[in-house]
Design a protein around this motif. Structure first.
Motif, PDB file in Angstrom:
ATOM      1  N   THR A 118       0.781  -1.406   0.043  1.00  0.00           N
ATOM      2  CA  THR A 118       0.009   0.094  -0.087  1.00  0.00           C
ATOM      3  C   THR A 118       0.958   1.101   0.059  1.00  0.00           C
ATOM      4  OG1 THR A 118      -2.007  -1.040   1.090  1.00  0.00           O
ATOM      5  CG2 THR A 118      -1.844   1.343   1.206  1.00  0.00           C
ATOM      6  N   PRO A 119       1.749   1.505   0.959  1.00  0.00           N
ATOM      7  CA  PRO A 119       2.607   2.826   0.749  1.00  0.00           C
ATOM      8  C   PRO A 119       3.410   2.971  -0.449  1.00  0.00           C
ATOM      9  CG  PRO A 119       3.202   1.429   2.652  1.00  0.00           C
ATOM     10  CD  PRO A 119       2.264   0.585   1.887  1.00  0.00           C
ATOM     11  N   ALA A 120       3.742   2.019  -1.110  1.00  0.00           N
ATOM     12  CA  ALA A 120       4.510   2.206  -2.393  1.00  0.00           C
ATOM     13  C   ALA A 120       3.389   2.329  -3.437  1.00  0.00           C
ATOM     14  CB  ALA A 120       5.367   0.957  -2.822  1.00  0.00           C
ATOM     15  N   ASP A 121       2.149   1.763  -3.520  1.00  0.00           N
ATOM     16  CA  ASP A 121       1.157   1.943  -4.245  1.00  0.00           C
ATOM     17  C   ASP A 121       0.633   3.538  -4.127  1.00  0.00           C
ATOM     18  OD1 ASP A 121      -0.606   1.472  -6.402  1.00  0.00           O
ATOM     19  OD2 ASP A 121      -1.863   0.155  -5.253  1.00  0.00           O
ATOM     20  N   MET A 122       0.470   3.936  -2.867  1.00  0.00           N
ATOM     21  CA  MET A 122       0.088   5.444  -2.915  1.00  0.00           C
ATOM     22  C   MET A 122       1.049   6.199  -3.473  1.00  0.00           C
ATOM     23  SD  MET A 122      -0.166   7.742   0.581  1.00  0.00           S
ATOM     24  CE  MET A 122      -1.686   7.212   1.123  1.00  0.00           C
ATOM     25  N   VAL A 123       2.319   6.059  -3.215  1.00  0.00           N
ATOM     26  CA  VAL A 123       3.197   7.125  -3.872  1.00  0.00           C
ATOM     27  C   VAL A 123       3.437   6.931  -5.418  1.00  0.00           C
ATOM     28  CG1 VAL A 123       5.717   7.372  -3.847  1.00  0.00           C
ATOM     29  CG2 VAL A 123       4.799   7.095  -1.843  1.00  0.00           C
ATOM     30  N   ASN A 124       3.098   5.664  -5.849  1.00  0.00           N
ATOM     31  CA  ASN A 124       2.948   5.502  -7.229  1.00  0.00           C
ATOM     32  C   ASN A 124       1.921   6.344  -7.781  1.00  0.00           C
ATOM     33  OD1 ASN A 124       3.365   4.224  -9.799  1.00  0.00           O
ATOM     34  ND2 ASN A 124       1.962   2.677  -9.263  1.00  0.00           N
ATOM     35  N   VAL A 125       0.713   6.252  -7.197  1.00  0.00           N
ATOM     36  CA  VAL A 125      -0.464   6.967  -7.979  1.00  0.00           C
ATOM     37  C   VAL A 125      -0.136   8.247  -7.865  1.00  0.00           C
ATOM     38  CG1 VAL A 125      -2.991   7.370  -7.412  1.00  0.00           C
ATOM     39  CG2 VAL A 125      -2.079   5.136  -7.295  1.00  0.00           C
ATOM     40  N   GLY A 147       9.228  10.067  -1.725  1.00  0.00           N
ATOM     41  CA  GLY A 147       7.874  10.111  -1.340  1.00  0.00           C
ATOM     42  C   GLY A 147       7.399   9.359  -0.170  1.00  0.00           C
ATOM     43  N   LEU A 148       7.705   8.234   0.020  1.00  0.00           N
ATOM     44  CA  LEU A 148       7.757   7.464   1.267  1.00  0.00           C
ATOM     45  C   LEU A 148       7.841   8.160   2.697  1.00  0.00           C
ATOM     46  CD1 LEU A 148       8.641   3.865   0.267  1.00  0.00           C
ATOM     47  CD2 LEU A 148       6.114   4.630   0.672  1.00  0.00           C
ATOM     48  N   TYR A 149       9.111   8.890   2.460  1.00  0.00           N
ATOM     49  CA  TYR A 149       9.604   9.737   3.631  1.00  0.00           C
ATOM     50  C   TYR A 149       8.786  11.033   3.784  1.00  0.00           C
ATOM     51  CZ  TYR A 149      12.718  12.871   6.240  1.00  0.00           C
ATOM     52  OH  TYR A 149      13.204  13.782   7.046  1.00  0.00           O
ATOM     53  N   ARG A 150       8.365  11.807   2.740  1.00  0.00           N
ATOM     54  CA  ARG A 150       7.726  12.824   2.912  1.00  0.00           C
ATOM     55  C   ARG A 150       6.477  12.617   3.351  1.00  0.00           C
ATOM     56  NH1 ARG A 150       8.189  16.421  -2.450  1.00  0.00           N
ATOM     57  NH2 ARG A 150       6.601  17.412  -1.125  1.00  0.00           N
ATOM     58  N   VAL A 151       5.694  11.466   2.987  1.00  0.00           N
ATOM     59  CA  VAL A 151       4.170  11.145   3.272  1.00  0.00           C
ATOM     60  C   VAL A 151       4.378  10.867   5.040  1.00  0.00           C
ATOM     61  CG1 VAL A 151       2.475   9.572   3.272  1.00  0.00           C
ATOM     62  CG2 VAL A 151       3.496  10.437   1.135  1.00  0.00           C
ATOM     63  N   LYS A 158       0.470   6.836   9.467  1.00  0.00           N
ATOM     64  CA  LYS A 158      -1.070   6.147   9.291  1.00  0.00           C
ATOM     65  C   LYS A 158      -1.370   6.667   7.709  1.00  0.00           C
ATOM     66  CE  LYS A 158      -5.549   6.044  10.784  1.00  0.00           C
ATOM     67  NZ  LYS A 158      -6.696   6.649  11.791  1.00  0.00           N
ATOM     68  N   LYS A 159      -1.080   7.718   7.284  1.00  0.00           N
ATOM     69  CA  LYS A 159      -1.452   7.970   5.948  1.00  0.00           C
ATOM     70  C   LYS A 159      -0.793   7.126   4.709  1.00  0.00           C
ATOM     71  CE  LYS A 159      -3.483  10.730   2.976  1.00  0.00           C
ATOM     72  NZ  LYS A 159      -4.901  10.915   2.944  1.00  0.00           N
ATOM     73  N   LEU A 160       0.373   6.320   5.022  1.00  0.00           N
ATOM     74  CA  LEU A 160       0.986   5.609   4.145  1.00  0.00           C
ATOM     75  C   LEU A 160       0.114   4.318   3.846  1.00  0.00           C
ATOM     76  CD1 LEU A 160       4.698   5.577   5.592  1.00  0.00           C
ATOM     77  CD2 LEU A 160       3.914   6.259   3.326  1.00  0.00           C
ATOM     78  N   PHE A 161      -0.724   4.164   4.975  1.00  0.00           N
ATOM     79  CA  PHE A 161      -1.741   3.000   4.700  1.00  0.00           C
ATOM     80  C   PHE A 161      -3.141   3.475   4.315  1.00  0.00           C
ATOM     81  CE2 PHE A 161       1.967   1.127   6.626  1.00  0.00           C
ATOM     82  CZ  PHE A 161       2.256   0.172   6.392  1.00  0.00           C
TER      83      PHE A 161
END
Length: 286
Positions: A118-125, A147-151, A158-161
């Protein structure tokens, strides 16, 4: 002397998916753009032309690092669980697993993989959709890890998921990709007309890609909207209700590009996987 067969190493699924993603990433990017349109204005060709005209040809590969990161989390996890457990269970039984067991195993592995990815998918989108935003609203992630670090820093861990429920549910429905491939390959080989070669892998993966596309599209649309949202949705149900206002076909928005993207991605993934298994797999007595 007994003939030798080969089984996949646990990470082959992730590598195969990365290879496929490098080939199909532009189609994935266009799918995201089409799904996040509030109104149906552009089709796939029109969207592709707009992206190239506004940001150049390389813009079709925006977010590639996040796409590869997603494959090395989501796809690697589900393939590793599915193939490892399938091979272990098959050792204690006569012949291949029944289809219903493949479906169950595919659902479980897809659910876990969807959550992990999910975290990588969110950054991908977000990276793929960034160019559509006004310059002052763009997130401008340098790459997937940035992207993962900034989110995590700006919006919380929690937002990463965000969208994990939809991603896990979609992962369960991608059962069609794993179990249907196995079953289709088994059926094709059982006819005796084809050997275990690339043409057989192509036929089986084409069938699997079609099943996965139809099953996953509604949840894929909701997942994309939730991950790209800026607070306008209160949850999965609210997102579904707002999407439904655009008509029932809104849940299948981007179906053609999704199929055009998922079908070759599925075919390439399994062709690459079979070649990795053939040349670098673990030897076992057959």
């Amino acid at each position: 002397m007994a003939a030798e067969a080969r089984v996949s190493r646990w990470y082959f699924g992730g590598l195969a998916s990365c290879g496929a993603a490098c080939c199909t990433h532009p189609l994935d990017l266009l799918k995201v753009h089409l799904q996040t349109q509030q109104e149906v204005r552009l089709r796939m060709t029109g969207m592709a032309l707009r992206v190239v005209r506004s940001d150049g040809l390389l813009a079709l590969y925006n977010g590639l690092s996040a796409s590869l990161c997603r494959q090395m989390t989501y796809s690697l996890t589900r393939f590793a669980i599915y193939e490892t457990v399938r091979d272990q269970v098959a050792k204690g039984s006569q012949g291949p697993l029944p289809f219903y067991k493949k479906v169950l195993l595919g659902s479980i592995s897809g659910c876990i993989g969807g959550f992990v990815g999910t975290p990588a998918d969110m950054v991908n989108v977000r990276m793929q959709n960034d160019m559509k935003l006004p310059p002052d609203q763009r997130r401008n992630y340098a790459h997937a890890l940035d992207g993962l670090y900034r989110v995590a820093r700006e919006e919380g861990l929690k937002k990463l998921f965000s969208g994990a429920t939809m991603a896990s549910s979609r992962g369960m429905l991608v059962v069609g990709q794993l179990s249907c491939y196995d079953q289709a390959k088994q059926l094709v080989l059982s006819t005796g007309h084809l050997s275990d070669g690339i043409f057989t892998h192509f036929i089986a993966s084409f069938i699997a890609g079609g099943c996965a596309t139809v099953l996953c599209q509604p949840l894929d649309v909701l997942k994309t909207r939730l991950m790209n949202a800026k607070g306008e949705y209160q949850g999965v149900l609210h997102c579904a209700m707002e999407t439904a206002k655009l008509g029932p076909l809104a849940f299948y928005k981007g179906l053609v590009p999704a199929g055009i993207r998922l079908m070759p991605h599925t075919v390439l993934t399994f062709v690459f996987l079979e070649q990795l298994r053939k040349h670098f797999g673990i030897k076992v007595p057959s």
